[in-house]
Design an enzyme around this catalytic site. Structure first.
Site, PDB file in Angstrom:
ATOM      1  N   GLY A  12       0.826  -1.371  -0.221  1.00 27.11           N
ATOM      2  CA  GLY A  12      -0.055   0.101  -0.001  1.00 27.11           C
ATOM      3  C   GLY A  12       0.788   1.041   0.041  1.00 27.11           C
ATOM      4  N   ASN A  14       1.628   2.915  -2.599  1.00 26.48           N
ATOM      5  CA  ASN A  14       1.076   3.957  -3.515  1.00 26.48           C
ATOM      6  C   ASN A  14      -0.226   4.423  -2.650  1.00 26.48           C
ATOM      7  OD1 ASN A  14       1.931   4.208  -6.140  1.00 26.48           O
ATOM      8  ND2 ASN A  14       2.196   1.885  -5.988  1.00 26.48           N
ATOM      9  N   ARG A  65     -15.361 -14.601 -10.754  1.00 26.22           N
ATOM     10  CA  ARG A  65     -14.814 -13.311 -10.716  1.00 26.22           C
ATOM     11  C   ARG A  65     -16.041 -12.329 -10.569  1.00 26.22           C
ATOM     12  NH1 ARG A  65      -9.307 -12.842 -11.799  1.00 26.22           N
ATOM     13  NH2 ARG A  65      -8.551 -14.621 -12.543  1.00 26.22           N
ATOM     14  N   MET A  93      -3.834  -6.977  -7.175  1.00 25.92           N
ATOM     15  CA  MET A  93      -3.460  -8.089  -7.946  1.00 25.92           C
ATOM     16  C   MET A  93      -4.536  -8.981  -8.554  1.00 25.92           C
ATOM     17  SD  MET A  93      -0.576  -6.989  -8.388  1.00 25.92           S
ATOM     18  CE  MET A  93       1.341  -6.435  -7.904  1.00 25.92           C
ATOM     19  N   HIS A 112       0.993   0.447 -12.826  1.00 26.69           N
ATOM     20  CA  HIS A 112       1.784  -0.917 -13.090  1.00 26.69           C
ATOM     21  C   HIS A 112       3.325  -0.437 -13.477  1.00 26.69           C
ATOM     22  CE1 HIS A 112       2.849  -4.701 -14.679  1.00 26.69           C
ATOM     23  NE2 HIS A 112       3.605  -4.069 -15.740  1.00 26.69           N
TER      24      HIS A 112
HETATM   25  C1  GAR Z   1       3.468  -1.373  -7.352  1.00 28.82           C
HETATM   26  O1  GAR Z   1       4.753  -1.462  -7.900  1.00 28.82           O
HETATM   27  C2  GAR Z   1       2.457  -1.584  -8.536  1.00 28.82           C
HETATM   28  O2  GAR Z   1       2.750  -0.813  -9.584  1.00 28.82           O
HETATM   29  C3  GAR Z   1       2.102  -2.998  -8.758  1.00 28.82           C
HETATM   30  O3  GAR Z   1       2.181  -3.430  -7.372  1.00 28.82           O
HETATM   31  C4  GAR Z   1       2.923  -2.521  -6.589  1.00 28.82           C
HETATM   32  C5  GAR Z   1       2.296  -2.466  -5.292  1.00 28.82           C
HETATM   33  O4  GAR Z   1       3.030  -1.587  -4.485  1.00 28.82           O
HETATM   34  N1  GAR Z   1       1.185  -3.349  -9.574  1.00 28.82           N
HETATM   35  C6  GAR Z   1       1.262  -4.549 -10.281  1.00 28.82           C
HETATM   36  O5  GAR Z   1       2.172  -5.159 -10.597  1.00 28.82           O
HETATM   37  C7  GAR Z   1      -0.135  -4.412 -11.153  1.00 28.82           C
HETATM   38  N2  GAR Z   1       0.317  -5.484 -12.209  1.00 28.82           N
HETATM   39  P1  GAR Z   1       2.181  -0.841  -3.226  1.00 28.82           P
HETATM   40  O6  GAR Z   1       1.168  -1.770  -2.410  1.00 28.82           O
HETATM   41  O7  GAR Z   1       3.314  -0.493  -2.352  1.00 28.82           O
HETATM   42  O8  GAR Z   1       1.638   0.391  -3.766  1.00 28.82           O
END
Ligand code: GAR
Length: 213
Positions: A12, A14, A65, A93, A112
């Protein structure tokens, strides 16, 4: 502020970058709900620390889904995010179906850690490092029914350094993610993003402001 729901599966960071920008007064959104499909996602903890409501929905509890997506839509609607709001996939994911996308048409965004359409999937950073590309980066895009796919809003380039593996590259990409994701959201909050076919157009700031009541 623009009402948003944030979907997380992991750390999390982001989500945190969004929370930090809101608290700094530079991002005009309100996080109504954080949903995780993992009970132990640290993103849930981050939300709780800032008194943001959380829900856990385990995809493993569902037969399809579509059934999982139906419950996510309900939870998001109940939190006060409707068609005018935005759903933010921040390290979520899971692929979402037409059930989810139909409920929030052109209002679901994802980040991404690669320059799409290269290296989609769960190991975008490692796949780029392993391939030997010299530049990678991150992509924020509107979500469609394919994984890590849909109209591109913003990308940032990050150079791949010699001998660097996916983890080192990934942590430098992540820093860039924390800049571009809040930027994309702020554009949405200002009503500045328009989708024309599969192209995203950024409208000028002043025009968008003038249109606001
Ligand atoms: C991030 O790097 C995001 O871009 C990636 O998961 C990570 C989550 O980090 N997403 C993907 O790979 C989508 N295919 P976070 O939980 O610290 O935000």
């Amino acid at each position: 502020p623009l009402p948003i729901a944030v979907l997380v599966s992991g750390s999390g960071s982001n989500l945190q970058s969004i929370i930090d920008r809101i608290e700094a007064g530079v991002l005009d959104v309100e996080i109504k709900l954080v949903i995780s499909n993992k009970t132990d996602a640290y993103g849930l903890e981050r939300a709780r620390k800032h008194d943001i409501p959380t829900r856990v929905l385990l995809h493993t509890d569902y037969d399809s889904r579509e059934a999982f997506d139906t419950d996510m839509v309900h939870a998001i609607r109940e939190s006060g995010v409707d068609k005018g709001g935005v759903v933010v996939m921040a390290g979520f994911m899971r692929i979402v179906t037409h059930v989810f996308l139909g409920a929030f048409e052109n209002r679901v965004i994802n980040i991404h850690p690669a320059l799409l359409p290269s290296f989609p999937g769960v190991h975008g950073q490692g796949d780029a490092a392993e391939y030997g590309v010299k530049i990678s980066g991150c992509t924020v895009h509107f979500v469609d029914e394919q994984m890590d796919h849909g109209p591109v809003i913003i990308q940032a380039a990050v150079p791949c350094l010699p001998g660097e593996g996916g983890d080192a590259l990934g942590s430098r990409i992540l820093k860039m993610e924390h800049r571009v994701f809040p930027q994309a959201l702020q554009w949405l909050a200002e009503g500045r993003l328009e989708i024309d076919e599969r192209f995203v157009r950024l409208k000028p700031a002043n025009k968008a402001m003038a249109q606001q009541p």
